[in-house]
Design a protein around this motif. Structure first.
Motif, PDB file in Angstrom:
ATOM      1  N   ILE A   1      49.001  19.648  50.249  1.00  0.00           N
ATOM      2  CA  ILE A   1      49.053  21.024  49.780  1.00  0.00           C
ATOM      3  C   ILE A   1      48.810  21.292  48.521  1.00  0.00           C
ATOM      4  O   ILE A   1      48.374  22.416  48.071  1.00  0.00           O
ATOM      5  N   PHE A   2      48.818  20.263  47.683  1.00  0.00           N
ATOM      6  CA  PHE A   2      48.248  20.537  46.067  1.00  0.00           C
ATOM      7  C   PHE A   2      46.785  21.401  45.861  1.00  0.00           C
ATOM      8  O   PHE A   2      46.738  22.483  45.260  1.00  0.00           O
ATOM      9  N   PRO A   3      46.063  20.769  46.586  1.00  0.00           N
ATOM     10  CA  PRO A   3      44.556  21.484  46.430  1.00  0.00           C
ATOM     11  C   PRO A   3      44.952  22.775  47.117  1.00  0.00           C
ATOM     12  O   PRO A   3      44.217  24.028  46.403  1.00  0.00           O
ATOM     13  N   CYS A   4      45.532  23.128  48.052  1.00  0.00           N
ATOM     14  CA  CYS A   4      45.655  24.429  48.690  1.00  0.00           C
ATOM     15  C   CYS A   4      46.318  25.441  47.879  1.00  0.00           C
ATOM     16  O   CYS A   4      46.044  26.754  47.637  1.00  0.00           O
ATOM     17  N   SER A   5      47.301  24.858  47.045  1.00  0.00           N
ATOM     18  CA  SER A   5      48.087  25.737  45.943  1.00  0.00           C
ATOM     19  C   SER A   5      47.153  26.311  45.018  1.00  0.00           C
ATOM     20  O   SER A   5      47.695  27.329  44.500  1.00  0.00           O
ATOM     21  N   LEU A   6      46.177  25.857  44.700  1.00  0.00           N
ATOM     22  CA  LEU A   6      45.124  26.754  43.770  1.00  0.00           C
ATOM     23  C   LEU A   6      44.934  27.629  44.246  1.00  0.00           C
ATOM     24  O   LEU A   6      44.165  28.607  43.339  1.00  0.00           O
ATOM     25  N   THR A   7      44.651  27.956  45.752  1.00  0.00           N
ATOM     26  CA  THR A   7      44.476  29.477  45.967  1.00  0.00           C
ATOM     27  C   THR A   7      45.126  30.577  45.359  1.00  0.00           C
ATOM     28  O   THR A   7      44.724  31.816  45.223  1.00  0.00           O
ATOM     29  N   SER A   8      46.445  30.345  45.074  1.00  0.00           N
ATOM     30  CA  SER A   8      47.205  31.348  44.532  1.00  0.00           C
ATOM     31  C   SER A   8      46.604  31.888  43.188  1.00  0.00           C
ATOM     32  O   SER A   8      46.467  33.030  43.175  1.00  0.00           O
ATOM     33  N   GLY A   9      46.323  31.135  42.468  1.00  0.00           N
ATOM     34  CA  GLY A   9      45.650  31.177  40.949  1.00  0.00           C
ATOM     35  C   GLY A   9      44.204  32.070  41.607  1.00  0.00           C
ATOM     36  O   GLY A   9      43.883  32.838  40.727  1.00  0.00           O
ATOM     37  N   ALA A  10      43.608  31.471  42.378  1.00  0.00           N
ATOM     38  CA  ALA A  10      42.119  32.361  42.544  1.00  0.00           C
ATOM     39  C   ALA A  10      42.442  33.722  43.137  1.00  0.00           C
ATOM     40  O   ALA A  10      41.796  34.551  42.583  1.00  0.00           O
ATOM     41  N   LEU A  11      43.547  33.958  43.799  1.00  0.00           N
ATOM     42  CA  LEU A  11      43.737  35.261  44.460  1.00  0.00           C
ATOM     43  C   LEU A  11      44.300  36.023  43.039  1.00  0.00           C
ATOM     44  O   LEU A  11      43.913  37.290  43.225  1.00  0.00           O
ATOM     45  N   LEU A  12      44.944  35.625  42.331  1.00  0.00           N
ATOM     46  CA  LEU A  12      45.530  36.393  41.338  1.00  0.00           C
ATOM     47  C   LEU A  12      44.382  36.809  40.183  1.00  0.00           C
ATOM     48  O   LEU A  12      44.178  37.850  39.721  1.00  0.00           O
ATOM     49  N   GLU A  13      43.403  35.778  39.941  1.00  0.00           N
ATOM     50  CA  GLU A  13      42.113  35.943  39.096  1.00  0.00           C
ATOM     51  C   GLU A  13      41.307  37.076  39.820  1.00  0.00           C
ATOM     52  O   GLU A  13      40.749  37.798  39.152  1.00  0.00           O
ATOM     53  N   LYS A  14      41.113  37.186  41.189  1.00  0.00           N
ATOM     54  CA  LYS A  14      40.380  37.975  41.837  1.00  0.00           C
ATOM     55  C   LYS A  14      41.042  39.507  41.575  1.00  0.00           C
ATOM     56  O   LYS A  14      40.385  40.333  41.385  1.00  0.00           O
ATOM     57  N   ALA A  15      42.343  39.337  41.785  1.00  0.00           N
ATOM     58  CA  ALA A  15      42.999  40.869  41.842  1.00  0.00           C
ATOM     59  C   ALA A  15      42.953  41.415  40.415  1.00  0.00           C
ATOM     60  O   ALA A  15      42.844  42.467  39.909  1.00  0.00           O
ATOM     61  N   GLN A  16      42.892  40.435  39.185  1.00  0.00           N
ATOM     62  CA  GLN A  16      42.764  40.684  37.916  1.00  0.00           C
ATOM     63  C   GLN A  16      41.503  41.447  37.576  1.00  0.00           C
ATOM     64  O   GLN A  16      41.604  42.498  36.907  1.00  0.00           O
ATOM     65  N   LEU A  17      40.542  40.862  38.224  1.00  0.00           N
ATOM     66  CA  LEU A  17      39.039  41.524  38.057  1.00  0.00           C
ATOM     67  C   LEU A  17      38.974  42.858  38.607  1.00  0.00           C
ATOM     68  O   LEU A  17      38.161  43.571  38.197  1.00  0.00           O
ATOM     69  N   GLU A  18      39.871  42.877  39.781  1.00  0.00           N
ATOM     70  CA  GLU A  18      39.860  44.258  40.376  1.00  0.00           C
ATOM     71  C   GLU A  18      40.626  45.241  39.796  1.00  0.00           C
ATOM     72  O   GLU A  18      41.174  46.213  40.189  1.00  0.00           O
ATOM     73  N   ASN A  19      41.342  44.829  38.455  1.00  0.00           N
ATOM     74  CA  ASN A  19      42.229  45.482  37.861  1.00  0.00           C
ATOM     75  C   ASN A  19      43.505  45.973  38.358  1.00  0.00           C
ATOM     76  O   ASN A  19      44.260  47.040  38.428  1.00  0.00           O
TER      77      ASN A  19
END
Length: 312
Positions: free
Chosen positions: A204-222
């Motif tokens: 699960i650890f590598p999978c958990s990194l998707t949360s941060g990726a989603l947050l960074e995508k959302a941040q770029l979308e303001n």
């Protein structure tokens, strides 16, 4: 199998897990949870992937005790699949009981090991789902990523040309994986032991990194994380164990995220709340697909509205 003594996550476990996975969601922050508009949780909450890792570890112990790890190896059941539905949030210091039902072994159409899982706290269901061992991935198996350009040459946090994928680049580190395990109440020495030259990444650890990726995508979308927070409603995860066995410290991981169009046919428990569905893939430097995840999120506001309408 229900563990006799309950598990208890403390706030420090949440902090360790979110730091290890770069998850900056306000829901888990001991100070900033107060900034979330209409937050019904009355405090920080445990990460979804943290609970998934606790499930992973406890099922691993169960498999070893029942000698099912041998069945998995002999039959080359290389895919580990988790189908998790989140029902309620879990707060720190709440006693948590994990129940793993006896393994069902099916042979038709192919050999599959299945365990039903429930997590409960204070009489409420926190999550429920299944863990299955299979020869092929159960989720997003049809996706063909062979036509992608060379991801190594693309900038971090960019759209992959000619696709709908957002790219987030991460590096696997033993230290982060160990911390995530400890933060998830799993025994890190079962996976990493320098003196014995053992370094086996958990699923699960590598999978958990998707949360941060989603947050960074959302941040770029303001996206406004305070006014419009999103919560997970489900995780469908397939991890390739053969790929995972190759992962080493400092290996590169390309996380690809694609948001599907919202649809009235894709709602939360047949309500009028439309799910926001994401497909996420973790690719190693050699393009091998380490994991495939289908995530569903909904705006917290919609859940709160739905709850209040049921109460009136």
């Amino acid at each position: 199998m229900t563990k006799d003594s309950p598990f208890i996550f403390e706030q420090i476990h949440i902090e360790v897990a979110r730091a290890a996975s770069d998850d900056f969601n306000l829901f888990h922050d001991k100070h900033k949870w107060l900034q979330v508009t209409h937050n019904p949780f009355k405090g920080p909450i445990v990460l979804g992937f943290q609970m998934n890792t606790l499930i992973e570890h406890q099922i691993r112990l169960y498999r070893e005790a029942q000698h099912e790890d041998k069945i998995i190896a002999e039959n080359q059941l290389r895919f580990s699949n988790y189908q998790i539905t989140f029902v309620n949030a879990l707060r720190p210091r709440q006693e948590l009981v994990l129940d793993i039902k006896k393994t069902l072994i099916a042979t038709i159409p192919e050999l599959t090991l299945t365990n039903r899982i429930t997590m409960k706290s204070r009489g409420k269901t926190i999550l429920l789902g299944y863990k299955k061992e299979t020869k092929a991935p159960l989720f997003l198996a049809e996706t063909d990523l062979s036509a992608l350009p060379d991801l190594n040459g693309l900038p971090d946090k960019s759209m992959v040309p000619g696709t709908e994928f957002f790219l987030k680049r991460k590096w696997m580190t033993n230290g982060n994986a160990k911390n995530f395990l400890s933060g998830s109440l799993a025994e890190q020495s079962d996976y990493f032991d320098e003196l014995a030259h053992v370094a086996r990444y958990p699923e699960i650890f590598p999978c958990s990194l998707t949360s941060g990726a989603l947050l960074e995508k959302a941040q770029l979308e303001n996206h406004d994380f305070k006014r419009n927070p999103m919560v997970y409603t489900s995780h469908d995860i397939s991890v390739d164990r053969e790929c995972l066995a190759q992962v080493k410290n400092n290996d590169k991981l390309h996380i690809l995220v694609r948001q599907l169009p919202e649809s009235k046919d894709n709602t939360l428990h047949h309500s009028n709340i439309m799910l926001r569905t994401y497909e996420c893939y973790g690719l190693l430097a050699n393009r091998a697909i380490l994991f495939r995840i289908k995530l569903n999120l909904v705006p917290l506001e919609e859940i709160v509205k739905n709850l209040s309408s049921k109460m009136h």
